[in-house]
Scaffold this motif. Sequence first.
Motif, PDB file in Angstrom:
ATOM      1  N   MET A  52      33.720  35.268  39.264  1.00 48.63           N
ATOM      2  CA  MET A  52      32.197  35.846  38.545  1.00 48.63           C
ATOM      3  C   MET A  52      30.991  35.760  39.112  1.00 48.63           C
ATOM      4  N   ARG A  53      29.845  36.349  38.428  1.00 51.99           N
ATOM      5  CA  ARG A  53      28.787  36.747  39.128  1.00 51.99           C
ATOM      6  C   ARG A  53      28.009  35.313  38.357  1.00 51.99           C
ATOM      7  N   GLY A  94      27.244  28.581  40.288  1.00 51.77           N
ATOM      8  CA  GLY A  94      25.880  29.413  39.283  1.00 51.77           C
ATOM      9  C   GLY A  94      26.527  29.845  38.104  1.00 51.77           C
ATOM     10  N   VAL A  95      27.990  29.531  37.658  1.00 54.47           N
ATOM     11  CA  VAL A  95      28.940  29.794  36.953  1.00 54.47           C
ATOM     12  C   VAL A  95      28.369  29.280  35.707  1.00 54.47           C
ATOM     13  N   CYS A 145      33.209  41.503  33.204  1.00 57.21           N
ATOM     14  CA  CYS A 145      33.020  40.929  31.865  1.00 57.21           C
ATOM     15  C   CYS A 145      31.994  39.642  32.524  1.00 57.21           C
ATOM     16  N   GLU A 146      30.795  39.738  31.336  1.00 54.26           N
ATOM     17  CA  GLU A 146      29.647  38.913  31.568  1.00 54.26           C
ATOM     18  C   GLU A 146      29.979  37.138  30.728  1.00 54.26           C
ATOM     19  N   VAL A 147      30.836  37.411  30.215  1.00 50.13           N
ATOM     20  CA  VAL A 147      31.666  36.439  29.434  1.00 50.13           C
ATOM     21  C   VAL A 147      32.685  36.098  29.957  1.00 50.13           C
ATOM     22  N   ILE A 148      33.750  35.365  29.960  1.00 46.25           N
ATOM     23  CA  ILE A 148      35.034  34.935  30.038  1.00 46.25           C
ATOM     24  C   ILE A 148      35.560  34.420  28.750  1.00 46.25           C
ATOM     25  N   VAL A 149      36.423  33.923  28.039  1.00 45.17           N
ATOM     26  CA  VAL A 149      36.895  33.153  26.727  1.00 45.17           C
ATOM     27  C   VAL A 149      38.782  32.564  27.440  1.00 45.17           C
ATOM     28  N   SER A 150      39.117  31.782  27.876  1.00 42.32           N
ATOM     29  CA  SER A 150      40.017  31.579  28.595  1.00 42.32           C
ATOM     30  C   SER A 150      40.536  30.829  27.663  1.00 42.32           C
TER      31      SER A 150
END
Length: 314
Positions: A101-102, A129-130, A74-79
């Motif tokens: 995470m990239r 870099g996140v 995933c490029e977007v993570i919602v916690s």
Amino acid sequence: MPAPVPTPAHPHPDAEGLPIGIIGLGAMGHGMASSLRRAGYRVHVCDVRLEAAQAFAAGGGVACATPSELAAHCEVIVSVVVNAAQTEAVLFGEHGAAAAMRPGSVFVMCSTVDPNWSIALEARLAALGVLYLDAPISGGAAKAASGQMTMMTAGHPEAYAKVGDALDAMAAKVYRLGDQAGNGSKVKIINQLLAGVHIAAAAEAMALGLREGVDAAALYEVITHSAGNSWMFENRMAHVLAADYTPLSAVDIFVKDLGLVLDTARATKFPLPLSATAHQMFMQASTAGFGREDDSAVIKIFPGITLPQAEPKP
């Protein structure tokens, strides 16, 4: 009356190409994941209860066993976890997401936390870099499920650009409160200040009515049509009338959240007398054994009253 069925969202043109991860499938997280799925996003989900993730994925989506597995896709993570400690575990614990995470991906943090902790988290993720969005949420499970909740967000423009319209798929109101972390969490704890004080005041008012022998249902009817009403009185005292303390939001949530309010104010020696009193009321209720009950159970701290009882089942 059956619950309204959410209107299907119009798929965003970029939705199919943007895999989004939701970590935490409680009442709010499950609803948010469902809203994203309706909008056409490829939703990956993760929860400490693997069966919850698998059940969600059965309706469309991908269940992941760990945050790191989810982050790899995933490029977007919602916690959407409870607090800062759980967010820390999601990111930096065993099988945490941060290491997977990239660079250029986005972490959206939806918990109610100390604003200074959120500010520090932005810097920690930036070193990897996140990108980061400080994005606490409000509105309850029903609004989360229908995409009608509120998000109080703050973060760099690059983070907003990467997330695209996903925020609007999850929430009816997305407030952008600054270009760096902090203001989202500050506004959320101010909201919690009011929510906690209103619940405590509502419980005190209902308790006085019961002590004075006023019919509880009649009192509720009058107050909800008078100037003294509040959203919290109308919502939470209905739980008291029904004798239903199923925890939609528990007493211990306000022990935590009003504690954050007071900690924030204490740092600048700012007085919050009503918040302090409400916090003590929730602390008393928790110590008395009601911490995991609905926050309306704060009414149980008042002596000499007889609370409404549940109607016997036929």
